[in-house]
Design a protein around this motif. Structure first.
Motif, mmCIF file in Angstrom:
data_model
loop_
_atom_site.group_PDB
_atom_site.id
_atom_site.type_symbol
_atom_site.label_atom_id
_atom_site.label_comp_id
_atom_site.label_asym_id
_atom_site.label_seq_id
_atom_site.Cartn_x
_atom_site.Cartn_y
_atom_site.Cartn_z
ATOM 1 N N GLU A 82 -24.671 25.947 -13.413
ATOM 2 C CA GLU A 82 -25.535 25.107 -12.584
ATOM 3 C C GLU A 82 -24.728 24.128 -11.746
ATOM 4 N N SER A 83 -23.652 23.597 -12.311
ATOM 5 C CA SER A 83 -22.858 22.622 -11.566
ATOM 6 C C SER A 83 -22.107 23.272 -10.405
ATOM 7 N N ARG A 84 -21.803 24.553 -10.512
ATOM 8 C CA ARG A 84 -21.092 25.272 -9.449
ATOM 9 C C ARG A 84 -22.020 26.007 -8.499
ATOM 10 N N GLY A 85 -23.320 25.971 -8.779
ATOM 11 C CA GLY A 85 -24.279 26.647 -7.927
ATOM 12 C C GLY A 85 -24.263 28.164 -8.091
ATOM 13 N N ILE A 86 -23.890 28.642 -9.261
ATOM 14 C CA ILE A 86 -23.821 30.077 -9.543
ATOM 15 C C ILE A 86 -25.132 30.502 -10.197
ATOM 16 N N ARG A 87 -25.640 31.672 -9.807
ATOM 17 C CA ARG A 87 -26.873 32.168 -10.409
ATOM 18 C C ARG A 87 -26.643 32.413 -11.907
ATOM 19 N N PRO A 88 -27.654 32.185 -12.747
ATOM 20 C CA PRO A 88 -27.479 32.327 -14.202
ATOM 21 C C PRO A 88 -27.073 33.729 -14.648
ATOM 22 N N GLU A 89 -27.472 34.756 -13.911
ATOM 23 C CA GLU A 89 -27.148 36.126 -14.321
ATOM 24 C C GLU A 89 -25.794 36.594 -13.799
ATOM 25 N N SER A 90 -25.146 35.796 -12.976
ATOM 26 C CA SER A 90 -23.847 36.173 -12.418
ATOM 27 C C SER A 90 -22.739 35.998 -13.450
ATOM 28 N N PHE A 91 -21.669 36.796 -13.292
ATOM 29 C CA PHE A 91 -20.529 36.712 -14.202
ATOM 30 C C PHE A 91 -19.582 35.618 -13.751
ATOM 31 N N THR A 92 -19.113 34.828 -14.682
ATOM 32 C CA THR A 92 -18.026 33.871 -14.461
ATOM 33 C C THR A 92 -17.111 33.934 -15.683
ATOM 34 N N PHE A 93 -15.996 33.283 -15.586
ATOM 35 C CA PHE A 93 -15.125 33.218 -16.750
ATOM 36 C C PHE A 93 -15.599 32.175 -17.751
ATOM 37 N N ALA A 94 -16.679 31.493 -17.457
ATOM 38 C CA ALA A 94 -17.266 30.526 -18.383
ATOM 39 C C ALA A 94 -18.510 31.101 -19.039
ATOM 40 N N ASP A 95 -18.539 32.417 -19.247
ATOM 41 C CA ASP A 95 -19.654 33.021 -19.962
ATOM 42 C C ASP A 95 -19.517 32.735 -21.453
ATOM 43 N N VAL A 96 -20.575 33.016 -22.191
ATOM 44 C CA VAL A 96 -20.641 32.658 -23.602
ATOM 45 C C VAL A 96 -19.511 33.275 -24.434
ATOM 46 N N PRO A 97 -19.165 34.562 -24.274
ATOM 47 C CA PRO A 97 -18.059 35.088 -25.096
ATOM 48 C C PRO A 97 -16.730 34.392 -24.831
ATOM 49 N N THR A 98 -16.474 34.003 -23.602
ATOM 50 C CA THR A 98 -15.231 33.300 -23.289
ATOM 51 C C THR A 98 -15.214 31.924 -23.921
ATOM 52 N N ILE A 99 -16.331 31.226 -23.857
ATOM 53 C CA ILE A 99 -16.408 29.893 -24.447
ATOM 54 C C ILE A 99 -16.331 29.981 -25.963
ATOM 55 N N ARG A 100 -16.919 31.025 -26.549
ATOM 56 C CA ARG A 100 -16.789 31.206 -27.996
ATOM 57 C C ARG A 100 -15.349 31.496 -28.373
ATOM 58 N N GLY A 101 -14.643 32.249 -27.552
ATOM 59 C CA GLY A 101 -13.220 32.488 -27.795
ATOM 60 C C GLY A 101 -12.417 31.203 -27.722
ATOM 61 N N MET A 102 -12.797 30.334 -26.798
ATOM 62 C CA MET A 102 -12.136 29.036 -26.704
ATOM 63 C C MET A 102 -12.403 28.208 -27.964
ATOM 64 N N GLY A 103 -13.614 28.291 -28.497
ATOM 65 C CA GLY A 103 -13.921 27.608 -29.753
ATOM 66 C C GLY A 103 -13.086 28.141 -30.899
ATOM 67 N N PHE A 104 -12.848 29.462 -30.914
ATOM 68 C CA PHE A 104 -11.989 30.044 -31.946
ATOM 69 C C PHE A 104 -10.570 29.510 -31.831
ATOM 70 N N MET A 105 -10.075 29.372 -30.604
ATOM 71 C CA MET A 105 -8.727 28.843 -30.417
ATOM 72 C C MET A 105 -8.650 27.371 -30.839
ATOM 73 N N PHE A 106 -9.725 26.614 -30.639
ATOM 74 C CA PHE A 106 -9.770 25.241 -31.137
ATOM 75 C C PHE A 106 -9.693 25.232 -32.663
ATOM 76 N N MET A 107 -10.382 26.186 -33.322
ATOM 77 C CA MET A 107 -10.305 26.257 -34.785
ATOM 78 C C MET A 107 -8.885 26.549 -35.238
ATOM 79 N N VAL A 108 -8.234 27.514 -34.610
ATOM 80 C CA VAL A 108 -6.861 27.868 -34.982
ATOM 81 C C VAL A 108 -5.929 26.675 -34.756
ATOM 82 N N GLY A 109 -6.062 26.021 -33.611
ATOM 83 C CA GLY A 109 -5.235 24.843 -33.329
ATOM 84 C C GLY A 109 -5.476 23.732 -34.333
#
Length: 93
Positions: free
Chosen positions: A52-79
């Motif tokens: 929403e902040s970038r003006g991207i449609r909700p169904e469009s692909f970005t690198f900030a999709d849920v699986p990527t953010i969940r992967g980032m959460g996993f890396m926070f756990m490992v760190g």
């Protein structure tokens, strides 16, 4: 918390730094778990807010999709676990 314990450790020359590393690592791992497991739709909301902040449609692909953010959460756990291990290693050495 981590910066405060570094200053306290420098003043008192005790193992406060190890305690700070372990505490910061614990909270970092818990934050990562919260994002990785998508508790209370954390990763989903994060992705939606970014799009929403970038003006991207909700169904469009970005690198900030849920699986990527969940992967980032996993890396926070490992760190976070590495910070906890470093704190214990400093305390018992």
């Amino acid at each position: 918390m981590l910066l405060l314990t570094v200053a306290l450790g420098a003043l008192t020359r005790m193992n406060w730094i190890a305690l700070g590393f372990s505490g910061a690592g614990l909270f970092m791992a818990l934050f990562g778990l919260y994002v990785f497991r998508d508790i209370n739709d954390t990763a989903t909301s994060w992705s939606r807010i970014y799009k929403e902040s970038r003006g991207i449609r909700p169904e469009s692909f970005t690198f900030a999709d849920v699986p990527t953010i969940r992967g980032m959460g996993f890396m926070f756990m490992v760190g976070g676990f590495f910070f906890v291990a470093a704190g214990f290693g400093m305390a018992f050495s």
